[in-house]
Design a protein around this motif. Structure first.
Motif, PDB file in Angstrom:
ATOM      1  N   ASN A  84       2.743  -2.742  16.694  1.00 53.38           N
ATOM      2  CA  ASN A  84       1.630  -3.542  17.009  1.00 53.38           C
ATOM      3  C   ASN A  84       0.389  -2.827  15.847  1.00 53.38           C
ATOM      4  OD1 ASN A  84       0.550  -5.634  17.990  1.00 53.38           O
ATOM      5  ND2 ASN A  84      -0.776  -4.768  19.734  1.00 53.38           N
ATOM      6  N   LEU A  85       0.840  -2.240  14.988  1.00 57.88           N
ATOM      7  CA  LEU A  85       0.046  -1.665  13.844  1.00 57.88           C
ATOM      8  C   LEU A  85       0.063  -2.790  12.742  1.00 57.88           C
ATOM      9  CD1 LEU A  85       1.166   1.992  13.891  1.00 57.88           C
ATOM     10  CD2 LEU A  85      -1.142   1.034  14.858  1.00 57.88           C
ATOM     11  N   ARG A  86      -1.087  -3.447  12.323  1.00 61.51           N
ATOM     12  CA  ARG A  86      -1.153  -4.479  11.435  1.00 61.51           C
ATOM     13  C   ARG A  86      -2.152  -4.403  10.238  1.00 61.51           C
ATOM     14  NH1 ARG A  86       1.295  -8.511  13.811  1.00 61.51           N
ATOM     15  NH2 ARG A  86       1.511  -8.544  16.237  1.00 61.51           N
ATOM     16  N   PRO A  87      -1.353  -4.053   9.073  1.00 61.25           N
ATOM     17  CA  PRO A  87      -2.205  -3.889   7.764  1.00 61.25           C
ATOM     18  C   PRO A  87      -3.189  -5.274   7.331  1.00 61.25           C
ATOM     19  CG  PRO A  87       0.027  -3.925   7.159  1.00 61.25           C
ATOM     20  CD  PRO A  87      -0.053  -4.196   8.810  1.00 61.25           C
ATOM     21  N   ASN A  88      -3.918  -4.977   6.610  1.00 64.08           N
ATOM     22  CA  ASN A  88      -4.504  -6.510   6.043  1.00 64.08           C
ATOM     23  C   ASN A  88      -3.782  -6.861   5.047  1.00 64.08           C
ATOM     24  OD1 ASN A  88      -6.873  -6.374   7.708  1.00 64.08           O
ATOM     25  ND2 ASN A  88      -7.860  -4.984   6.320  1.00 64.08           N
ATOM     26  N   ASN A  89      -2.934  -6.053   4.389  1.00 59.56           N
ATOM     27  CA  ASN A  89      -2.181  -6.306   2.842  1.00 59.56           C
ATOM     28  C   ASN A  89      -1.235  -5.475   2.748  1.00 59.56           C
ATOM     29  OD1 ASN A  89      -1.463  -8.088   0.623  1.00 59.56           O
ATOM     30  ND2 ASN A  89      -3.096  -7.403  -0.394  1.00 59.56           N
ATOM     31  N   CYS A 102      -1.784   4.044   1.882  1.00 62.13           N
ATOM     32  CA  CYS A 102      -2.562   3.398   3.053  1.00 62.13           C
ATOM     33  C   CYS A 102      -4.112   3.552   2.884  1.00 62.13           C
ATOM     34  CB  CYS A 102      -2.138   3.708   4.519  1.00 62.13           C
ATOM     35  SG  CYS A 102      -3.284   2.660   5.684  1.00 62.13           S
ATOM     36  N   SER A 103      -4.772   2.513   2.402  1.00 57.88           N
ATOM     37  CA  SER A 103      -6.301   2.560   2.046  1.00 57.88           C
ATOM     38  C   SER A 103      -7.010   2.530   3.509  1.00 57.88           C
ATOM     39  CB  SER A 103      -6.521   1.550   1.291  1.00 57.88           C
ATOM     40  OG  SER A 103      -6.846   0.494   1.704  1.00 57.88           O
ATOM     41  N   THR A 104      -8.257   3.136   3.295  1.00 58.30           N
ATOM     42  CA  THR A 104      -9.186   2.839   4.445  1.00 58.30           C
ATOM     43  C   THR A 104      -9.554   1.465   4.833  1.00 58.30           C
ATOM     44  OG1 THR A 104     -11.052   3.244   3.069  1.00 58.30           O
ATOM     45  CG2 THR A 104     -10.160   5.058   4.188  1.00 58.30           C
ATOM     46  N   ILE A 126       7.557   3.051   5.330  1.00 52.26           N
ATOM     47  CA  ILE A 126       6.925   1.926   5.792  1.00 52.26           C
ATOM     48  C   ILE A 126       6.233   2.170   7.223  1.00 52.26           C
ATOM     49  CG2 ILE A 126       6.938  -0.705   6.508  1.00 52.26           C
ATOM     50  CD1 ILE A 126       9.089  -1.159   4.476  1.00 52.26           C
ATOM     51  N   LEU A 127       7.063   2.615   8.009  1.00 49.67           N
ATOM     52  CA  LEU A 127       6.490   3.193   9.157  1.00 49.67           C
ATOM     53  C   LEU A 127       5.308   4.522   9.070  1.00 49.67           C
ATOM     54  CD1 LEU A 127       6.548   3.378  12.664  1.00 49.67           C
ATOM     55  CD2 LEU A 127       8.294   5.097  12.187  1.00 49.67           C
ATOM     56  N   HIS A 128       5.653   5.181   8.123  1.00 49.91           N
ATOM     57  CA  HIS A 128       4.754   6.263   7.919  1.00 49.91           C
ATOM     58  C   HIS A 128       3.113   5.554   7.440  1.00 49.91           C
ATOM     59  CE1 HIS A 128       3.592  10.543   6.148  1.00 49.91           C
ATOM     60  NE2 HIS A 128       2.848   9.628   5.601  1.00 49.91           N
ATOM     61  N   GLU A 129       3.269   4.776   6.728  1.00 48.99           N
ATOM     62  CA  GLU A 129       1.990   4.074   5.897  1.00 48.99           C
ATOM     63  C   GLU A 129       1.469   3.344   7.388  1.00 48.99           C
ATOM     64  OE1 GLU A 129       0.671   5.346   3.676  1.00 48.99           O
ATOM     65  OE2 GLU A 129       2.735   6.215   2.864  1.00 48.99           O
ATOM     66  N   LEU A 130       2.192   2.671   8.233  1.00 47.70           N
ATOM     67  CA  LEU A 130       1.590   1.812   9.161  1.00 47.70           C
ATOM     68  C   LEU A 130       0.826   2.728  10.176  1.00 47.70           C
ATOM     69  CD1 LEU A 130       4.297  -0.721   9.902  1.00 47.70           C
ATOM     70  CD2 LEU A 130       2.303  -1.276   9.201  1.00 47.70           C
ATOM     71  N   LEU A 133      -2.653   3.522   9.667  1.00 51.11           N
ATOM     72  CA  LEU A 133      -3.646   2.716  10.358  1.00 51.11           C
ATOM     73  C   LEU A 133      -4.271   3.231  11.687  1.00 51.11           C
ATOM     74  CD1 LEU A 133      -1.503  -0.705   9.642  1.00 51.11           C
ATOM     75  CD2 LEU A 133      -3.404   0.151   8.293  1.00 51.11           C
ATOM     76  N   LYS A 134      -3.722   4.106  12.259  1.00 49.62           N
ATOM     77  CA  LYS A 134      -4.297   4.482  13.404  1.00 49.62           C
ATOM     78  C   LYS A 134      -4.787   5.753  13.127  1.00 49.62           C
ATOM     79  CE  LYS A 134      -3.429   5.098  18.184  1.00 49.62           C
ATOM     80  NZ  LYS A 134      -2.802   4.717  19.406  1.00 49.62           N
ATOM     81  N   TYR A 135      -4.069   6.684  12.263  1.00 48.71           N
ATOM     82  CA  TYR A 135      -4.475   8.040  11.964  1.00 48.71           C
ATOM     83  C   TYR A 135      -4.305   8.181  10.517  1.00 48.71           C
ATOM     84  CZ  TYR A 135      -3.293   9.011  16.900  1.00 48.71           C
ATOM     85  OH  TYR A 135      -3.234   8.749  18.269  1.00 48.71           O
ATOM     86  N   MET A 136      -5.597   8.234   9.760  1.00 48.04           N
ATOM     87  CA  MET A 136      -5.751   8.518   8.428  1.00 48.04           C
ATOM     88  C   MET A 136      -5.603   9.764   8.022  1.00 48.04           C
ATOM     89  SD  MET A 136      -5.790   5.589   6.947  1.00 48.04           S
ATOM     90  CE  MET A 136      -6.746   5.827   5.235  1.00 48.04           C
ATOM     91  N   ASN A 137      -4.712  10.548   8.464  1.00 50.00           N
ATOM     92  CA  ASN A 137      -4.537  12.040   8.319  1.00 50.00           C
ATOM     93  C   ASN A 137      -2.854  12.407   8.475  1.00 50.00           C
ATOM     94  OD1 ASN A 137      -4.153  12.563  10.981  1.00 50.00           O
ATOM     95  ND2 ASN A 137      -6.512  12.429  11.310  1.00 50.00           N
ATOM     96  N   HIS A 138      -2.663  13.498   8.502  1.00 52.92           N
ATOM     97  CA  HIS A 138      -1.301  14.058   9.000  1.00 52.92           C
ATOM     98  C   HIS A 138      -1.472  15.029   9.980  1.00 52.92           C
ATOM     99  CE1 HIS A 138       0.112  12.788   4.821  1.00 52.92           C
ATOM    100  NE2 HIS A 138       0.686  11.958   5.485  1.00 52.92           N
TER     101      HIS A 138
END
Length: 161
Positions: A84-89, A102-104, A126-130, A133-138
């Motif tokens: 249920n993590l949805r990117p804009n593009n 993954c951009s801000t 793909i999962l890593h980048e999705l 969307l929730k955590y912009m860090n590691h």
């Protein structure tokens, strides 16, 4: 051994292997003799890294570009429904700096270089980048989220080494 020196305003010397070349990043005050001494000390590591880099570059494509695009589109759809993590593009580009980003602005880019890797490795990126969307860090929370949807992600990551 051939190498390129990049002098800049940094404190330490860094050795980087990029596209089969040795790049030395050094503070402006460091002499060529000092650099050569460090390169001699690191010769074994450098040669091992150069071999590894060459092998990566020789890896064959596993899919055609059209097949790869379908794999990315299908896997992305599946993972969006799961997380249920949805990117804009989402776009596929020939980027060399990362497997994905993954951009801000919540835009995800997947590297065309993944065309040489398994479907599981593509799914991991793909999962890593999705998850970004929730955590912009590691952070620990980020890796826990990745692991929730792909418990064996550490094994899959080994394919990139």
């Amino acid at each position: 051994m051939e190498y390129k020196i990049q002098y800049s305003k940094i404190k330490n010397i860094y050795i980087q292997i990029k596209e089969g070349k040795v790049i030395v990043k050094a503070p402006k005050r460091v002499t060529r003799e000092e650099i050569e001494k460090i390169l001699k000390n690191k010769e074994k590591w450098i040669n091992k890294s150069l071999d590894k880099d060459r092998k990566k570059g020789q890896k064959e494509n596993l899919y055609t570009k059209d097949e790869f695009i379908k794999i990315v589109e299908g896997t992305t759809k599946e993972l969006i429904e799961l997380t249920n993590l949805r990117p804009n593009n989402i776009r596929i580009r020939d980027i060399s700096y990362a497997w994905g980003s993954c951009s801000t602005n919540k835009n995800i880019t997947i590297s065309l270089k993944l065309i040489k890797y398994s479907k599981e490795a593509i799914k991991y990126v793909i999962l890593h980048e999705l998850c970004h969307l929730k955590y912009m860090n590691h952070s620990k929370n980020f890796w826990n989220l990745v692991e929730r949807y792909m418990p064996n992600y550490k094994e899959i990551k080994k394919e990139f080494k």
